[in-house]
Design an enzyme around this catalytic site. Sequence first.
Site, PDB file in Angstrom:
ATOM      1  N   ASP A  79      -2.735   1.749   2.398  1.00 56.99           N
ATOM      2  CA  ASP A  79      -2.251   2.201   1.094  1.00 56.99           C
ATOM      3  C   ASP A  79      -1.001   3.048   1.315  1.00 56.99           C
ATOM      4  O   ASP A  79      -1.060   4.112   1.946  1.00 56.99           O
ATOM      5  CB  ASP A  79      -3.346   3.019   0.403  1.00 56.99           C
ATOM      6  N   ASP A 116       1.523  -1.970  -3.343  1.00 51.66           N
ATOM      7  CA  ASP A 116       1.520  -0.921  -2.321  1.00 51.66           C
ATOM      8  C   ASP A 116       0.239  -0.854  -1.499  1.00 51.66           C
ATOM      9  O   ASP A 116       0.046   0.077  -0.715  1.00 51.66           O
ATOM     10  CB  ASP A 116       1.782   0.444  -2.958  1.00 51.66           C
ATOM     11  N   GLU A 117      -0.669  -1.829  -1.666  1.00 50.89           N
ATOM     12  CA  GLU A 117      -1.925  -1.821  -0.921  1.00 50.89           C
ATOM     13  C   GLU A 117      -2.198  -3.210  -0.353  1.00 50.89           C
ATOM     14  O   GLU A 117      -1.861  -4.218  -0.972  1.00 50.89           O
ATOM     15  CB  GLU A 117      -3.105  -1.440  -1.830  1.00 50.89           C
TER      16      GLU A 117
END
Length: 217
Positions: A9, A105-106
Site C-alpha cells: 500500500d 495505490d495498492e
Amino acid sequence: MERVILHCDLNSFFASVEEVRNPELRAYPVAVCGNPKMRHGIILAKNEKAKAYGVKTAETLWQARRKCPELVLVPPHHGEYAKYSKIVNEIYLRYTDLVEPFGIDESWLDITGSLHLFGSPREVADDIRNTILKETGLTASVGVSFTKSFAKLGSDYKKPNATTEITRENFRDIVWPLPVSDLLFVGRSARETFNRLGIETIGELAKSSRDMISAHL
C-alpha cells in the site's frame, strides 16, 4: 506449501507524488483536493503532517481548513499518479508475476513460488519497500500473511513505511482486537449490523455462529 501473500500500500499516494514533484511541500501539511480557488471540492489525499491535524480524506475543504488553517492545497495530477502506479507495479513484477492491483495505490503479490529466490517473507517485503523508495521517492507499507485479507490488515496496521507480518502464530494477537470495520468490504451498513449483534471486533466476529451471521447478512 503455505501461500505467502504481500499487500503493498503506497502511503498517502496522491500527496506523496505531489511531494516528489515539488519537494518543498514536504515541510508543510498538504492535501490534494478540488479547486481551492472555487472553494468547493473535497480532500482526496493528505500527507502525514496534515493527518496529524485530523484532516481526513473525503471531508470538505472548509472542514479541513478549520482543523488546519495553514493547510497547503494542491490540485490533483491524475496522469502523474497513473505513471507512478505503473512504475511501482513494474517493480512488483520483479518479484512475482502474480500481481493483483487493487485500485491505483495498492496491490497484492503472491510470492509463494518465487520466495526461494529472494529470502524470507519479511526480507522480500523490506526489499520491495526500499526499492520503491530508492527508485520513486515514495514509501509503502507492506502486510505479509497467508491470506489476502490478513495481508491487507497488515499493511494498514503500521504506517508509514513499515512491514507487518501476520502469521498463524500471532494473528489472534494482532487481528482479533481490531474493529470489525477494519475488515475488507465491511462498510457502514455491515458494521452497524454487526454492532447491533454485539460484535465490535474481528475476534468477536470470528467466534460468532456462521449461521447467525448468515441470517443477518
